[in-house]
Write a protein that holds these residues in place. Structure first.
Motif, PDB file in Angstrom:
ATOM      1  N   MET A 298       0.846  -1.194   0.000  1.00 44.74           N
ATOM      2  CA  MET A 298       0.000   0.000   0.000  1.00 44.74           C
ATOM      3  C   MET A 298       0.879   1.241   0.000  1.00 44.74           C
ATOM      4  O   MET A 298       2.112   1.151   0.107  1.00 44.74           O
ATOM      5  N   GLY A 299       0.276   2.418  -0.128  1.00 49.27           N
ATOM      6  CA  GLY A 299       1.019   3.662  -0.069  1.00 49.27           C
ATOM      7  C   GLY A 299       1.532   3.911   1.345  1.00 49.27           C
ATOM      8  O   GLY A 299       0.958   3.446   2.326  1.00 49.27           O
ATOM      9  N   ARG A 300       2.624   4.677   1.457  1.00 48.10           N
ATOM     10  CA  ARG A 300       3.233   4.906   2.770  1.00 48.10           C
ATOM     11  C   ARG A 300       2.276   5.598   3.733  1.00 48.10           C
ATOM     12  O   ARG A 300       2.207   5.249   4.905  1.00 48.10           O
ATOM     13  N   ARG A 301       1.545   6.593   3.256  1.00 50.62           N
ATOM     14  CA  ARG A 301       0.644   7.306   4.159  1.00 50.62           C
ATOM     15  C   ARG A 301      -0.439   6.372   4.702  1.00 50.62           C
ATOM     16  O   ARG A 301      -0.781   6.416   5.886  1.00 50.62           O
ATOM     17  N   GLU A 302      -0.968   5.525   3.823  1.00 48.72           N
ATOM     18  CA  GLU A 302      -1.974   4.553   4.249  1.00 48.72           C
ATOM     19  C   GLU A 302      -1.383   3.580   5.263  1.00 48.72           C
ATOM     20  O   GLU A 302      -2.028   3.212   6.255  1.00 48.72           O
ATOM     21  N   ALA A 303      -0.131   3.174   5.022  1.00 41.63           N
ATOM     22  CA  ALA A 303       0.536   2.244   5.938  1.00 41.63           C
ATOM     23  C   ALA A 303       0.775   2.891   7.299  1.00 41.63           C
ATOM     24  O   ALA A 303       0.595   2.247   8.342  1.00 41.63           O
ATOM     25  N   GLU A 304       1.187   4.152   7.302  1.00 43.14           N
ATOM     26  CA  GLU A 304       1.423   4.846   8.564  1.00 43.14           C
ATOM     27  C   GLU A 304       0.120   5.016   9.345  1.00 43.14           C
ATOM     28  O   GLU A 304       0.095   4.930  10.576  1.00 43.14           O
TER      29      GLU A 304
END
Length: 300
Positions: free
Chosen positions: A131-137
């Motif tokens: 997934m995208g980094r922001r979604e992962a964070e």
């Protein structure tokens, strides 16, 4: 009203994968991007992100091959353009049996069927998603206070894998031949039969010998550290320390057979396992590490 105009003469430099040792790379970045070295070092310590927003294209294009030689991957985009989401791999791993509430919240957050989620959590690396980094964070923040699961992130471009024999399996002649042809050697520290594979090479081996081995991302590995012995075990102060550290009866340390089954540390990352192994060796103790295998979760 104003708008940001992307310039064809300037580019944004985005870190895609960081080096294992950022010292040399920090110097190169400092020289080319006009950053002070401590700032460059801090930027390299992050998992992705913008190194510089507006760099002359010729300068950036000279920088790229230099960084590649040092194990750093960067991406160049027109300055002022929309930032592209850098993909990451995310592992959701149970640290103990998650409650029904945790499983339900995970399933809802990930739009995942609860039964399928439980099956996925039992795999050697847990449930792995891209997934995208922001979604992962966001996912990691949402479950930070939940002590039953671990959310681990791995940079897609920089990921490295180790090959571990599945429980009850032995090395076959075909697997040994393939590992030899690929120039892969075992890891004496972790017990892996092949170490440091790229994602592509790991996929190749698993495609041919997936019945024998699991390819485990190093960022997702967890290890337990066990007492293997040591020349100083008879020291009273050391026995007292170990009894407290492992929360065991001191008398167990007097039996070599018992002592070898004592777990000193649990659920360590690869880097932490190395540090503890070295620290215990410094005080005269031999330790062995074992890759943590996730226990199957019962159906809800």
């Amino acid at each position: 009203m104003s708008a940001t105009v992307a310039s064809s003469h300037e580019v944004r430099v985005t870190l895609v994968s960081k080096p294992p040792r950022p010292g040399l790379a920090a110097g190169v970045i400092s020289d080319h991007l006009g950053l002070d070295r401590p700032q460059a070092t801090r930027l390299l310590a992050r998992e992705g992100g913008v190194l510089a927003e507006a760099v002359a294209r010729p300068v950036a294009e000279r920088l790229v091959p230099l960084l590649l030689a040092l194990g750093v991957t960067v991406r160049l985009d027109p300055s002022g353009s929309a930032e592209a989401a850098l993909p990451v791999d995310v592992a959701v791993q149970p640290l103990r049996m998650p409650s029904e509430g945790t499983v339900g919240r995970l399933a809802a957050h990930l739009s995942y069927d609860e039964s399928a989620l439980r099956t996925a959590l039992s795999r050697p690396q847990g449930l792995v998603l891209r997934m995208g980094r922001r979604e992962a964070e966001t996912l990691r923040r949402s479950f930070r206070r939940d002590g039953s699961v671990r959310i681990a992130l791995s940079n897609v471009a920089g990921a490295r894998f180790d090959l571990f024999l599945k429980p009850g399996c032995e090395m076959s002649a075909g697997l040994a031949t393939l590992l030899r042809r690929l120039g892969l050697k075992p890891c004496l520290f972790s017990g892996a039969v092949g170490a440091g594979l790229s994602p592509r090479t790991a996929a190749l081996v698993v495609r041919q010998h997936g019945g024998l081995v699991d390819a485990v991302n190093r960022d997702f590995q967890r290890f337990d550290l066990f007492l293997a012995g040591g020349r100083e075990l008879a020291r009273p102060d050391l026995a007292d320390f170990l009894a407290t550290r492992a929360r065991i009866e001191r008398t167990r340390l007097l039996s070599p057979a018992e002592a070898r089954s004592i777990r000193l540390e649990a659920g360590l990352s690869r880097a932490a396992a190395r540090r503890f192994h070295e620290d215990y060796a410094a005080i005269g103790l031999d330790t062995r590490i074992e890759l943590v295998a996730l226990a199957p979760l019962a159906e809800g």
